[in-house]
Scaffold this motif. Sequence first.
Motif, short mmCIF file in Angstrom:
data_model
loop_
_atom_site.label_atom_id
_atom_site.label_comp_id
_atom_site.label_asym_id
_atom_site.label_seq_id
_atom_site.Cartn_x
_atom_site.Cartn_y
_atom_site.Cartn_z
N SER A 44 -6.50 47.96 40.22
CA SER A 44 -7.63 47.44 39.75
C SER A 44 -7.14 46.27 38.63
CB SER A 44 -8.72 48.13 39.05
OG SER A 44 -9.52 48.85 40.05
N THR A 48 -7.33 42.39 39.25
CA THR A 48 -8.26 41.38 38.46
C THR A 48 -7.37 40.47 37.71
OG1 THR A 48 -9.79 43.56 38.31
CG2 THR A 48 -10.01 41.72 36.72
N SER A 82 -13.40 52.29 28.05
CA SER A 82 -12.60 52.33 29.33
C SER A 82 -12.09 53.60 29.60
CB SER A 82 -11.35 51.80 28.95
OG SER A 82 -10.74 52.36 27.78
N LEU A 181 -13.20 43.76 32.72
CA LEU A 181 -12.60 44.77 33.67
C LEU A 181 -10.93 44.87 33.40
CD1 LEU A 181 -12.61 46.83 35.79
CD2 LEU A 181 -12.76 45.11 37.51
N THR A 185 -9.01 48.06 31.89
CA THR A 185 -7.98 48.86 33.01
C THR A 185 -6.83 48.67 32.15
OG1 THR A 185 -7.95 46.67 34.35
CG2 THR A 185 -9.14 48.50 35.02
N LEU A 229 -17.84 44.02 41.58
CA LEU A 229 -17.94 43.66 40.15
C LEU A 229 -18.03 42.03 39.76
CD1 LEU A 229 -18.44 44.86 37.44
CD2 LEU A 229 -16.07 44.52 36.79
#
Length: 299
Positions: A44, A48, A82, A181, A185, A229
């Motif tokens: 992720s 991202t 998170s 995000l 992460t 998302l």
Amino acid sequence: MSEQQKGVLFAAGAYLMWGLIPLYWKQVQHVGSVEILMGRVIWSFAFTLLFILIIRQHKEMTADIKKLWANQKQFWLLFIASFIISLNWGIYIWAVNNDHLLQASLGYYINPLISVLFGLIFFKEKISQATAIAVIIAAIGVGYQAILGGTIPWVSLTLALSFAFYGVIKKKIPLDATRGLAIETLFILPIALIGYAYLMQTSDIAFMQVDWKTNLFLIGSGIVTAFPLVLFAKGAQKIPLYLMGFIQFLSPTMSLLIGIFVYKEPFTTTEFVTFGCIWLAVLIFSLSKLIEARKRQAI
């Protein structure tokens, strides 16, 4: 096509993907839930970050991190967020791959109602009489399963509470969804990397050890996390909150149907009564929000 119609399509696309995601996790059912979670965090972040670089927002992301560090309260709140969302991801993956998809679905039906309660507790938001009735009916449904059904729906409650707490923290920290995000992460990335290294040393892992299909699905977990998302963020900017509220129930409804008709999870009288209470609560809640929205438009 109007901006609101585009917003509906974006939002529906996001919730459609979230509704179908159990089918994705079932493809790696042979992989341990902890390894899937660690991989999901790692990939992720990778995808991202790649997306942020493609749309040239890396400077904005750097500025976001500096701004968060300057405000230590927000920095550590996001750090906690998170961990909470990682817990939510992990429980959902475990639930899907251990035949508790109905409980996972129930959790995301309950979540908006708990979010309303948290709005009252943490932000002193007003709660309507209809919403209060909806929350009580939902509590009766959960209580029925816990007392008369003999099982506490811990998966449902943990998913609903964790996502509601996550929402409370995110509301306190205004941050772009995609960059948010990536930063979230990033907080968990060191733990995920260390955890993956530990798994490699202490147990059999699936990545690069089973087949190409497993590798692709584990890598793709980053895409199926980030892409909906992004769609959600675009949709939320273009449509009213009450409309988003209706669309959000698409996801747990799809998960429920997949659990019953695809994976044949038992839907007994206990589940029928529990879900019946939740559906009634959702109906009352949704109609009340629609009426409130129309009254505001009429003013």
